[in-house]
Each structure stands twice: as structure tokens, then as C-alpha cells.
Scaffold this motif. Structure first.
Motif, PDB file in Angstrom:
ATOM      1  N   SER A 126       3.119  -4.512   3.507  1.00 12.72           N
ATOM      2  CA  SER A 126       4.170  -3.504   3.436  1.00 12.72           C
ATOM      3  C   SER A 126       3.485  -2.179   3.115  1.00 12.72           C
ATOM      4  N   PHE A 127       3.533  -1.266   4.081  1.00 14.55           N
ATOM      5  CA  PHE A 127       2.740  -0.031   3.992  1.00 14.55           C
ATOM      6  C   PHE A 127       3.648   1.187   4.099  1.00 14.55           C
ATOM      7  N   THR A 128       3.426   2.171   3.240  1.00  9.36           N
ATOM      8  CA  THR A 128       4.027   3.493   3.427  1.00  9.36           C
ATOM      9  C   THR A 128       2.901   4.508   3.431  1.00  9.36           C
ATOM     10  N   GLY A 129       2.911   5.362   4.437  1.00 11.94           N
ATOM     11  CA  GLY A 129       1.867   6.382   4.526  1.00 11.94           C
ATOM     12  C   GLY A 129       1.952   7.083   5.860  1.00 11.94           C
ATOM     13  N   SER A 130       0.837   7.608   6.306  1.00 14.98           N
ATOM     14  CA  SER A 130       0.833   8.388   7.544  1.00 14.98           C
ATOM     15  C   SER A 130       0.929   7.468   8.764  1.00 14.98           C
ATOM     16  N   THR A 131       1.388   8.019   9.856  1.00 15.07           N
ATOM     17  CA  THR A 131       1.508   7.231  11.084  1.00 15.07           C
ATOM     18  C   THR A 131       0.128   6.760  11.552  1.00 15.07           C
TER      19      THR A 131
ATOM     20  N   ARG B  38      -0.810   2.854  11.964  1.00 13.50           N
ATOM     21  CA  ARG B  38      -1.253   2.240  13.225  1.00 13.50           C
ATOM     22  C   ARG B  38      -2.485   1.362  12.975  1.00 13.50           C
ATOM     23  N   GLN B  39      -3.437   1.905  12.192  1.00 14.17           N
ATOM     24  CA  GLN B  39      -4.643   1.125  11.852  1.00 14.17           C
ATOM     25  C   GLN B  39      -4.267  -0.154  11.117  1.00 14.17           C
ATOM     26  N   THR B  40      -3.274  -0.040  10.241  1.00 14.13           N
ATOM     27  CA  THR B  40      -2.820  -1.197   9.456  1.00 14.13           C
ATOM     28  C   THR B  40      -2.323  -2.301  10.373  1.00 14.13           C
TER      29      THR B  40
ATOM     30  N   ILE C 159       0.873  -1.194   0.000  1.00 14.38           N
ATOM     31  CA  ILE C 159       0.000   0.000   0.000  1.00 14.38           C
ATOM     32  C   ILE C 159       0.901   1.233   0.000  1.00 14.38           C
ATOM     33  N   THR C 160       0.683   2.128  -0.960  1.00 15.23           N
ATOM     34  CA  THR C 160       1.611   3.265  -1.130  1.00 15.23           C
ATOM     35  C   THR C 160       0.873   4.610  -1.083  1.00 15.23           C
ATOM     36  N   PRO C 161       1.606   5.684  -0.762  1.00 12.55           N
ATOM     37  CA  PRO C 161       1.003   7.024  -0.680  1.00 12.55           C
ATOM     38  C   PRO C 161       1.176   7.803  -1.993  1.00 12.55           C
TER      39      PRO C 161
HETATM   40  P1  NDP Z   1      -2.171   7.905   4.098  1.00 13.90           P
HETATM   41  O1  NDP Z   1      -1.736   7.210   5.305  1.00 13.90           O
HETATM   42  O2  NDP Z   1      -3.413   8.696   4.132  1.00 13.90           O
HETATM   43  O3  NDP Z   1      -2.379   6.862   2.894  1.00 13.90           O
HETATM   44  C1  NDP Z   1      -1.391   5.947   2.504  1.00 13.90           C
HETATM   45  C2  NDP Z   1      -2.034   4.807   1.776  1.00 13.90           C
HETATM   46  O4  NDP Z   1      -2.857   4.096   2.698  1.00 13.90           O
HETATM   47  C3  NDP Z   1      -2.955   5.256   0.639  1.00 13.90           C
HETATM   48  O5  NDP Z   1      -2.862   4.336  -0.421  1.00 13.90           O
HETATM   49  C4  NDP Z   1      -4.311   5.203   1.297  1.00 13.90           C
HETATM   50  O6  NDP Z   1      -5.383   5.065   0.401  1.00 13.90           O
HETATM   51  C5  NDP Z   1      -4.156   3.968   2.165  1.00 13.90           C
HETATM   52  N1  NDP Z   1      -5.143   3.854   3.234  1.00 13.90           N
HETATM   53  C6  NDP Z   1      -5.901   4.838   3.789  1.00 13.90           C
HETATM   54  N2  NDP Z   1      -6.723   4.310   4.734  1.00 13.90           N
HETATM   55  C7  NDP Z   1      -6.463   2.990   4.778  1.00 13.90           C
HETATM   56  C8  NDP Z   1      -6.989   1.898   5.540  1.00 13.90           C
HETATM   57  N3  NDP Z   1      -7.941   2.074   6.459  1.00 13.90           N
HETATM   58  N4  NDP Z   1      -6.481   0.674   5.322  1.00 13.90           N
HETATM   59  C9  NDP Z   1      -5.508   0.472   4.419  1.00 13.90           C
HETATM   60  N5  NDP Z   1      -4.993   1.446   3.648  1.00 13.90           N
HETATM   61  C10 NDP Z   1      -5.457   2.695   3.830  1.00 13.90           C
HETATM   62  O7  NDP Z   1      -0.925   8.736   3.622  1.00 13.90           O
HETATM   63  P2  NDP Z   1      -0.842   9.737   2.416  1.00 13.90           P
HETATM   64  O8  NDP Z   1      -1.179   9.058   1.126  1.00 13.90           O
HETATM   65  O9  NDP Z   1      -1.593  10.949   2.788  1.00 13.90           O
HETATM   66  O10 NDP Z   1       0.737  10.011   2.370  1.00 13.90           O
HETATM   67  C11 NDP Z   1       1.347  10.908   3.179  1.00 13.90           C
HETATM   68  C12 NDP Z   1       1.959  10.231   4.386  1.00 13.90           C
HETATM   69  O11 NDP Z   1       2.878   9.225   3.986  1.00 13.90           O
HETATM   70  C13 NDP Z   1       2.767  11.198   5.215  1.00 13.90           C
HETATM   71  O12 NDP Z   1       2.427  11.114   6.567  1.00 13.90           O
HETATM   72  C14 NDP Z   1       4.229  10.759   5.014  1.00 13.90           C
HETATM   73  O13 NDP Z   1       5.088  11.041   6.036  1.00 13.90           O
HETATM   74  C15 NDP Z   1       4.087   9.318   4.761  1.00 13.90           C
HETATM   75  N6  NDP Z   1       5.215   8.848   3.977  1.00 13.90           N
HETATM   76  C16 NDP Z   1       6.203   8.118   4.603  1.00 13.90           C
HETATM   77  C17 NDP Z   1       7.310   7.687   3.927  1.00 13.90           C
HETATM   78  C18 NDP Z   1       8.348   6.849   4.608  1.00 13.90           C
HETATM   79  O14 NDP Z   1       9.019   6.099   3.932  1.00 13.90           O
HETATM   80  N7  NDP Z   1       8.530   6.921   5.902  1.00 13.90           N
HETATM   81  C19 NDP Z   1       7.513   8.008   2.510  1.00 13.90           C
HETATM   82  C20 NDP Z   1       6.431   8.760   1.943  1.00 13.90           C
HETATM   83  C21 NDP Z   1       5.332   9.152   2.677  1.00 13.90           C
HETATM   84  P3  NDP Z   1      -6.138   6.325  -0.252  1.00 13.90           P
HETATM   85  O15 NDP Z   1      -5.436   7.561   0.202  1.00 13.90           O
HETATM   86  O16 NDP Z   1      -6.030   6.069  -1.696  1.00 13.90           O
HETATM   87  O17 NDP Z   1      -7.542   6.275   0.245  1.00 13.90           O
END
Ligand code: NDP
Length: 506
Positions: A238-243, A247-249, A161-163
Motif C-alpha cells: 500500500s503506497f502513497t507518493g508520486s506517480t 509506477r516503479q512500485t 510506504i508513505t510520503p
Molecule cells: P515519493 O514518491 O518520492 O516518495 C513516497 C515514498 O516512497 C517515500 O517514503 C519514499 O522514500 C518512497 N520511495 C522512494 N523511492 C522508492 C522506491 N524505489 N521503492 C519504494 N519506495 C520508494 O513522494 P514524496 O514523498 O515526494 O511525496 C509527494 C508525492 O506524494 C506527490 O506526488 C503527491 O501527489 C503524492 N501524494 C499522493 C497522495 C494521494 O493520496 N493520492 C497523498 C499525498 C501525497 P524516501 O522519500 O524516504 O526516500
């Protein structure tokens, strides 16, 4: 107001209707698609199918079947490596198309994205090399009666899952390593920037990845992602995204005890001592804070400056920030592109206003820029920020630099470590001892010394504390996608447990 003229590359761009890839077949949208409005141009540029729970379940079933019964996990590493190398060549051949998609869907500067695609090619090649070096261990030292062999086996089906902020680069930090290990995958890109990941699906099929090995499901996190983190047939996430979503993941994956790898947010400090090469630092401060419009987990969004140099340094950063070229993502001269959505721009503005209300001083910028289309914000500097302020502790994810000061090394380390994040940090000093002391005492996955945000495929990347779990890249990256199995082999007659050695049954 400067009005951006829609660039030719965009007026020539036909809105693309993307499909999903499930079990080797392309599936177009069969309900109203997700429309992506380019953040830099304000027009629709892409449409993605709004994947459903059922689509995610079918993709997981395809990946499961491909893992349990298909050829990919059973090929030799040399054969898998050859496919990954072919994929790298095809990515390279289509790099301009990929760069254009990421630039218009994410609002990123085209010159920068070209570098990201080239960096991704390098990572695919690196993973191809690691594929052939994946091996276990043997123990011939356990006595005459025992030989121990430790196997590395592909972990199975991986949800990726990617951001939106580095759409093509981040999937490159995960997928080739999972494939190198022999895993199969379901990939969900951000709903905002799915185009380049879908093109990657075309590339992988052409490179020879068998049907079902890589499935790409577009759609939202709550609909598609939630299934991918909870489904019992998935072995690893394997997830990259918000904290918060990370956490939910983890909670969701805990129900079936999946392995979880998380790359999350950061609030990364650059600590600057009076003896630093300030010319180099000023450039790195501007780059660190404003690269990718600050929408970067690695952004150097906190400066921790020695008090004796603080006012001079802030002035010099402001002088340089004035020259940063903000504007049309498709102009090759642009250094800072658009902000991902209007809602995100509001969030950034709220942080800047909140900091000023709390006593921080606006030293530069602070206002959205109006180019007549899309949404933009220029470099912003907040001075006199106190460590307890939200803008000093939370990820703004915009071009906003917070300036704090210190007097002793211990104080600098204390400020750097006093937050929940621990992704990366920088230290600037010509003194070897100072650099190493900071390097060892700051709790972060990467510490740069007299540079910032450099990287290489060989160097592991990931966070301490709430910046994540596990590491990507580096020579152990493929091992992350494996299970360890012990083969404990006995040689010769075995000593029975219930009778003295060599005593025969009556
Ligand atoms: P999000 O956490 O909002 O989303 C990341 C991914 O998770 C998206 O594909 C999103 O889908 C998906 N997602 C959202 N809700 C769920 C759920 N309940 N279950 C499973 N997947 C879900 O992050 P952003 O896309 O807004 O990206 C920005 C964040 O990513 C920042 O906090 C940044 O710091 C972090 N980041 C970290 C990096 C690292 O390597 N440490 C690198 C790059 C970014 P969708 O949005 O399509 O609904």
C-alpha cells in the motif's frame, strides 16, 4: 527580509534520536543517522536510523512470523477492535507531541496539523468499527446439493510506504484498516518526516499490538522501500507518493504478483460557472490552492473559469491571497508554512519561470519569501495558462495556481479530462444539472460540488488514471486488505463424472 524569531516551542525542543521498531524491539541507529533539518527553521530537529536492506528483510521476517504463527490474525474482531480503539485514545492523548513533530519536520502550520491528528483519531476509530463488520457471504440458493460460503481472510503481510506531506494522516488511512483485517505490517515513512510514525509504534505497543505485528523501518526508498515492494514474503503493498515511484512500485511488486494499492499525484481542476456563489468559491479557491503550501495531492491547482467571469475572479483571488498568513509553522495563526526542502523550492520556481516563458501571466506572487530561516513561498497565481503547458498538466506541489478558461460545458470537461491525472475535481454552479453533468463526466475519484477538499472517514478516496489504483477509507477499506476464499460444500452423495448417476462400481 522579515527574520523569524525561533519560537519557544522549538528552542525547548531537544533534537530527538529516533529508533526503528523491529519484532517488538527498539533499534537505535548503528550507522550515521538521517538528520532532518526543519524546513521552517533551518535547524536539525530529528535524527532517524538509516535503515538498510537487511533491516527491511528482518522486519518482513518478523511480520511474516507474526502473521503465520502469531495471535493477531487469530484474535476475534472484537479483540482487535478494542486494541484499535485504545490506540485511538493514546493518539489523542499524545496529539500535541505528534502535531509538534509533523509541524517541525514537514514545516506544516501547527493549527492545521492539530486538525490532521484529530482526523487521524477519527479514522482509527472508524477502522475499529469496520473490523467488527468484516464478513463474507453465503449462498443457500445453489440447489439441494450445494452450500457456498465466501470467506474474507486477511491478505497477510502488508508493506506500507508513505510520503512526507501528511506524515501521520496518511499512515492512518492504511495501517488501522490492515490491522482491522488481521494483517501484519512493515511501515516505511518518508525519510524526511519519520518522527510521528515512530511514535505511533510506541502507541501501538502500549495499546496491545503484539510484537512483530507492526514494524517500522526508517530510511530511504531505494534502500528500504525497494525491498518492501519486491520481497516474496510480502503479500500486498500500500503506497502513497508520486506517480513515478508508484509506477516503479507496481513494476517491482509484479515480479511476485503482489496486490498493489496506490494513492498518487493529482492536478485537480475547479470548474467555475458564472452562476456560482462566487464569495464561497473565492475562499475555496484560495484554500484549495494554498492549503499545505500546495504540497497536497488534492490541491485545486487548476482553475477552469468561464471566460465571462475570469478576470474578475482572478482579481478577487489575488486580493484574498494577499491576506493568507505565510510564515512560522509553529505560530498558531500561520496558514501556509514552509516548503519541504530547498531543492523542492527550486523545482516550484522552475515551473513558475517556465510558465511565464511560455506566455502565462503572473497575476500574483511568484517569488520565494525570505524570513531569514527555512524556505518559503507565498501564494502564486498564473493567469492565461494554456492546457498544453507543463504547469497545467504536471503536479507542481507548491502554492501555484494555474488559471485556464472555457466557453462551453463540453470544453470545460475536455480541459479537465485532458491530463494523465484523475484524483479529484470541483464544480461551482447553482444549477443542479450543471453540477451533475460535470460530476458524472469528469474522470476523477472525488468530485466536490460547491465545496472543495472536504472529506470524511466514511467516504472512499483515490484516483482514476495515473492518480492511483484502489480506494482508501469508506466502508470497504478493510476488505482491501483481505483475500476472498470460496468454500464450496457438497451435501449428500456426489454424482460421479465418469459413470451414469447411481451406477455402482462392478
Ligand atoms: P515519493 O514518491 O518520492 O516518495 C513516497 C515514498 O516512497 C517515500 O517514503 C519514499 O522514500 C518512497 N520511495 C522512494 N523511492 C522508492 C522506491 N524505489 N521503492 C519504494 N519506495 C520508494 O513522494 P514524496 O514523498 O515526494 O511525496 C509527494 C508525492 O506524494 C506527490 O506526488 C503527491 O501527489 C503524492 N501524494 C499522493 C497522495 C494521494 O493520496 N493520492 C497523498 C499525498 C501525497 P524516501 O522519500 O524516504 O526516500
Amino acid at each position: 527580509m522579515t527574520v523569524l524569531v525561533t519560537p519557544k516551542a522549538l528552542t525547548d525542543h531537544k533534537v530527538r534520536d529516533f529508533s526503528m521498531l523491529i519484532d517488538g524491539k527498539w533499534e537505535p541507529a548503528n550507522s550515521p543517522p538521517i538528520e532532518r533539518i526543519a524546513p521552517g527553521h533551518g535547524v536539525v530537529v530529528s535524527r532517524f536510523p538509516a535503515g538498510t536492506r537487511a533491516d527491511a528483510e528482518r522486519a518482513i521476517a518478523a511480520a511474516r512470523k507474526a502473521f503465520d504463527q502469531g495471535s493477531w490474525p487469530r484474535m476475534t474482531a472484537s479483540e482487535r477492535s478494542a486494541v484499535l480503539l485504545k490506540a485511538a485514545d493514546l493518539i489523542s492523548a499524545r496529539s500535541e507531541e505528534l502535531a509538534l513533530l509533523d509541524a517541525i519536520e514537514a514545516g506544516k502550520p501547527i493549527s492545521q496539523v492539530r486538525g490532521e491528528i484529530a482526523g487521524s483519531v477519527d479514522i482509527w476509530r472508524y477502522a475499529a468499527a469496520l473490523a467488527r463488520d468484516l464478513h463474507g457471504e453465503s449462498y443457500n440458493t445453489l440447489g439441494d446439493g450445494t452450500l457456498g460460503v465466501v470467506l474474507r481472510e486477511a491478505i497477510g503481510v502488508v508493506s506500507i510506504i508513505t510520503p512526507w506531506n501528511f506524515p501521520f494522516l496518511i499512515v492512518a488511512q492504511k495501517l488501522p484498516f490492515a490491522l482491522a483485517a488481521g494483517c501484519t505490517a512493515v511501515v516505511k515513512p518518508s525519510e524526511l518526516t519519520s518522527g510521528s510514525t515512530v511514535i505511533l509504534g510506541e502507541i501501538l505497543l502500549e495499546a496491545g499490538v503484539p510484537a512483530g505485528v507492526v514494524n517500522i523501518v526508517t530510511g530511504t526508498g531505494p534502500e528500504v522501500g525497494a525491498v518492501m515492494t519486491s520481497h516474496p514474503d510480502v503479500d500486498m503493498v500500500s503506497f502513497t507518493g508520486s506517480t513515478g515511484v508508484g509506477r516503479q512500485t507496481m513494476v517491482s511488486a509484479a515480479q511476485t504478483l503482489k496486490k498493489v494499492s496506490l494513492e498518487l499525484g493529482g492536478k485537480n481542476p475547479q470548474i467555475v460557472f458564472p452562476d456560482a456563489d462566487l464569495d464561497s468559491f473565492i475562499d475555496a479557491a484560495v484554500f484549495g490552492a494554498y492549503f499545505n503550501a500546495g504540497e497536497c495531492c488534492n490541491a485545486g491547482s487548476r482553475l477552469i473559469l468561464h471566460k465571462s467571469i475570469a478576470s474578475d475572479v482572478v482579481q478577487r483571488i489575488a486580493d484574498l491571497a494577499r491576506h493568507v498568513k505565510v510564515g512560522d509553522p509553529l505560530d498558531p495563526a500561520t496558514q501556509v508554512g514552509a516548503i519541504i526542502t530547498p531543492q523542492h523550492l527550486d523545482k516550484i520556481n522552475a515551473y513558475v519561470a517556465g510558465a511565464q516563458a511560455g506566455g502565462a501571466k503572473l497575476a500574483y506572487g511568484g517569488e520565494p519569501l525570505d524570513f531569514g530561516m527555512g524556505q518559503f513561498m507565498g501564494p502564486t497565481i498564473l493567469d492565461a495558462v494554456q492546457p498544453e503547458m507543463a504547469v497545467a498538466r504536471e503536479e507542481v506541489f507548491g502554492p501555484v495556481l494555474s488559471v485556464l478558461t472555457f466557453e462551453t460545458t463540453a470544453q470545460a470537461i475536455g480541459i479537465a479530462n485532458a491530463i494523465d491525472y484523475g484524483l479529484s475535481a470541483g464544480v461551482w454552479s447553482r444549477d443542479f444539472d450543471t453540477c451533475l453533468t460535470i460530476g458524472r463526466k469528469v474522470r476523477a475519484g472525488t468530485v466536490w460540488m460547491n465545496t472543495f477538499m472536504d472529506g470524511a472517514s466514511e467516504l472512499p478516496f483515490g484516483g482514476y488514471k495515473q492518480s492511483g489504483l484502489g480506494r482508501e477509507l469508506g466502508r470497504h477499506a478493510v476488505e482491501d486488505y483481505t483475500e476472498t476464499k470460496t468454500l464450496n460444500m457438497h451435501i449428500g452423495g456426489r454424482t460421479n463424472w465418469w459413470m451414469p448417476q447411481n451406477e455402482k462400481l462392478a
